[in-house]
Design a protein around this motif. Structure first.
Motif, short mmCIF file in Angstrom:
data_model
loop_
_atom_site.label_atom_id
_atom_site.label_comp_id
_atom_site.label_asym_id
_atom_site.label_seq_id
_atom_site.Cartn_x
_atom_site.Cartn_y
_atom_site.Cartn_z
N LYS A 45 0.83 -1.21 0.00
CA LYS A 45 0.00 0.00 0.00
C LYS A 45 0.86 1.25 0.00
O LYS A 45 0.54 2.24 -0.67
CB LYS A 45 -0.93 -0.01 1.22
N TRP A 46 1.96 1.23 0.75
CA TRP A 46 2.83 2.39 0.81
C TRP A 46 3.44 2.69 -0.56
O TRP A 46 3.45 3.84 -1.02
CB TRP A 46 3.94 2.16 1.85
N ILE A 47 3.92 1.67 -1.24
CA ILE A 47 4.53 1.87 -2.56
C ILE A 47 3.49 2.29 -3.58
O ILE A 47 3.73 3.19 -4.40
CB ILE A 47 5.27 0.60 -3.01
N TYR A 48 2.31 1.66 -3.55
CA TYR A 48 1.23 2.07 -4.47
C TYR A 48 0.90 3.56 -4.28
O TYR A 48 0.69 4.30 -5.25
CB TYR A 48 -0.02 1.23 -4.24
N LYS A 49 0.84 3.98 -3.01
CA LYS A 49 0.51 5.38 -2.71
C LYS A 49 1.60 6.32 -3.25
O LYS A 49 1.30 7.35 -3.87
CB LYS A 49 0.36 5.55 -1.19
N ILE A 50 2.85 5.96 -3.05
CA ILE A 50 3.96 6.78 -3.54
C ILE A 50 3.93 6.85 -5.06
O ILE A 50 4.08 7.94 -5.66
CB ILE A 50 5.32 6.22 -3.06
N ARG A 51 3.71 5.73 -5.68
CA ARG A 51 3.68 5.71 -7.15
C ARG A 51 2.52 6.55 -7.69
O ARG A 51 2.67 7.26 -8.69
CB ARG A 51 3.56 4.27 -7.66
N PHE A 52 1.37 6.48 -7.02
CA PHE A 52 0.23 7.28 -7.48
C PHE A 52 0.50 8.76 -7.31
O PHE A 52 0.27 9.56 -8.22
CB PHE A 52 -1.03 6.88 -6.71
N GLU A 53 1.00 9.14 -6.14
CA GLU A 53 1.24 10.56 -5.87
C GLU A 53 2.34 11.13 -6.76
O GLU A 53 2.34 12.31 -7.07
CB GLU A 53 1.62 10.75 -4.40
N ARG A 54 3.28 10.28 -7.19
CA ARG A 54 4.41 10.75 -8.01
C ARG A 54 4.29 10.24 -9.45
O ARG A 54 5.28 10.16 -10.15
CB ARG A 54 5.71 10.23 -7.40
N ARG A 55 3.08 9.94 -9.89
CA ARG A 55 2.90 9.32 -11.21
C ARG A 55 3.35 10.20 -12.36
O ARG A 55 3.69 9.69 -13.44
CB ARG A 55 1.44 8.90 -11.41
N PHE A 56 3.39 11.52 -12.15
CA PHE A 56 3.84 12.41 -13.21
C PHE A 56 5.34 12.68 -13.13
O PHE A 56 5.88 13.44 -13.92
CB PHE A 56 3.08 13.74 -13.14
N LYS A 57 6.00 12.04 -12.14
CA LYS A 57 7.45 12.21 -11.99
C LYS A 57 8.15 10.86 -12.02
O LYS A 57 9.23 10.70 -11.47
CB LYS A 57 7.77 12.92 -10.67
N LYS A 58 7.53 9.88 -12.66
CA LYS A 58 8.05 8.53 -12.62
C LYS A 58 9.48 8.42 -13.14
O LYS A 58 10.25 7.58 -12.68
CB LYS A 58 7.15 7.59 -13.44
N ASP A 59 9.82 9.26 -14.12
CA ASP A 59 11.14 9.14 -14.72
C ASP A 59 12.22 9.85 -13.91
O ASP A 59 13.39 9.80 -14.28
CB ASP A 59 11.12 9.68 -16.15
N ARG A 60 11.86 10.48 -12.81
CA ARG A 60 12.87 11.16 -11.98
C ARG A 60 12.55 11.04 -10.49
O ARG A 60 12.77 11.96 -9.72
CB ARG A 60 13.02 12.62 -12.38
N LEU A 61 12.03 9.90 -10.09
CA LEU A 61 11.74 9.66 -8.69
C LEU A 61 13.04 9.38 -7.94
O LEU A 61 13.84 8.54 -8.36
CB LEU A 61 10.78 8.48 -8.54
N ILE A 62 13.24 10.10 -6.84
CA ILE A 62 14.43 9.92 -6.01
C ILE A 62 13.99 9.49 -4.62
O ILE A 62 13.12 10.11 -4.01
CB ILE A 62 15.26 11.22 -5.94
N VAL A 63 14.60 8.43 -4.13
CA VAL A 63 14.18 7.82 -2.86
C VAL A 63 15.37 7.72 -1.92
O VAL A 63 16.45 7.22 -2.31
CB VAL A 63 13.62 6.40 -3.11
N GLY A 64 15.22 8.21 -0.69
CA GLY A 64 16.22 7.98 0.33
C GLY A 64 16.14 6.54 0.80
O GLY A 64 15.04 6.00 0.98
N LEU A 65 17.27 5.88 0.94
CA LEU A 65 17.28 4.46 1.34
C LEU A 65 18.34 4.23 2.41
O LEU A 65 19.45 4.77 2.34
CB LEU A 65 17.56 3.57 0.13
N GLY A 66 17.98 3.42 3.40
CA GLY A 66 18.92 3.03 4.44
C GLY A 66 18.60 1.64 4.95
O GLY A 66 17.50 1.13 4.73
N VAL A 67 19.55 1.05 5.63
CA VAL A 67 19.39 -0.29 6.20
C VAL A 67 19.99 -0.28 7.61
O VAL A 67 21.03 0.33 7.84
CB VAL A 67 20.10 -1.35 5.34
N GLN A 68 19.31 -0.93 8.55
CA GLN A 68 19.89 -1.21 9.86
C GLN A 68 20.03 -2.72 9.97
O GLN A 68 19.16 -3.46 9.50
CB GLN A 68 19.00 -0.68 10.98
N TRP A 69 21.10 -3.16 10.61
CA TRP A 69 21.36 -4.59 10.65
C TRP A 69 21.35 -5.14 12.06
O TRP A 69 21.38 -4.41 13.04
CB TRP A 69 22.69 -4.92 9.97
N CYS A 70 21.32 -6.47 12.15
CA CYS A 70 21.31 -7.15 13.44
C CYS A 70 22.66 -6.97 14.12
O CYS A 70 23.70 -7.28 13.52
CB CYS A 70 21.03 -8.63 13.26
#
Length: 204
Positions: A45-70
């Motif tokens: 649902k989160w990704i669908y919402k992001i894609r819908f809200e940014r549907r006119f910027k699909k070719d330049r979507l920028i996402v912050g990404l991080g990982v925490q580990w055990c």
């Protein structure tokens, strides 16, 4: 962490058991809405919402990404995957996931979406080695800011004027594989992702 400029509020469900936790994190006057979950349906649902809200910027979507580990293993295993687009952040407790949704795989491997983080190639290796997740377009934030090798705290302070963002070691090494993350843990990851987001989108 800077308590004067950074705060967090958890939204309670009134006793109703939900498949997620919801938080509002205020980072230097900018609000971030964070969703914490181990459920693939919430991730979808989160990704669908992001894609819908940014549907006119699909070719330049920028996402912050991080990982925490055990922290309790001799090798690194990703416990959480964090994604942030604008004011919306997702903390996916991937180590406890009932499954990994296909839409997450396609989202990460989309050649038109750029994923940005700090010193992030280790993060991508953890996602690939344990979960068979591949990130196609990777950008290291330090290289964009001509500050290769600099920490998020340094870039947030020197470039954004966010003085006081900290990454306390005791939180960084805490139990990210616990099912219930603490407010400090949620604030820790969202401070970093919001700084990435503000750097990229200055006005979000």
């Amino acid at each position: 962490m800077n308590e004067d400029n950074i705060s967090i509020h958890e939204h309670y469900s009134g006793g109703v058991r939900l498949p997620r936790q919801m938080f509002t994190v205020n980072v230097f006057g900018k609000r971030v809405y964070a969703t914490v979950t181990c459920r693939s349906s919430v991730v979808k649902k989160w990704i669908y919402k992001i894609r819908f809200e940014r549907r006119f910027k699909k070719d330049r979507l920028i996402v912050g990404l991080g990982v925490q580990w055990c922290p309790n293993l001799s090798y690194r295993v990703a416990a959480t995957l964090q994604l942030c687009v604008g004011r919306q952040c997702l903390v996916f407790q991937i180590i406890h996931a009932n499954n990994i949704p296909r839409i997450l795989r396609t989202f990460l491997s989309d050649p038109f979406t750029t994923f940005v983080g700090v010193r992030n190639y280790v993060d991508f290796d953890m996602l690939k080695n344990k979960y068979n997740l591949y990130v196609t377009r990777i950008v290291e934030l330090g290289s964009m800011a001509n500050s290769r090798g600099a920490s998020m705290e340094t870039m947030a302070s020197e470039i954004l004027g966010f003085h006081g963002i900290k990454k306390p070691e005791f939180i960084g090494r805490s139990r990210w594989d616990d099912r219930g993350l603490t407010k400090d843990q949620v604030q820790y990851v969202n401070e970093q992702l919001k700084s990435v987001s503000v750097f990229l989108f200055a006005s979000v």
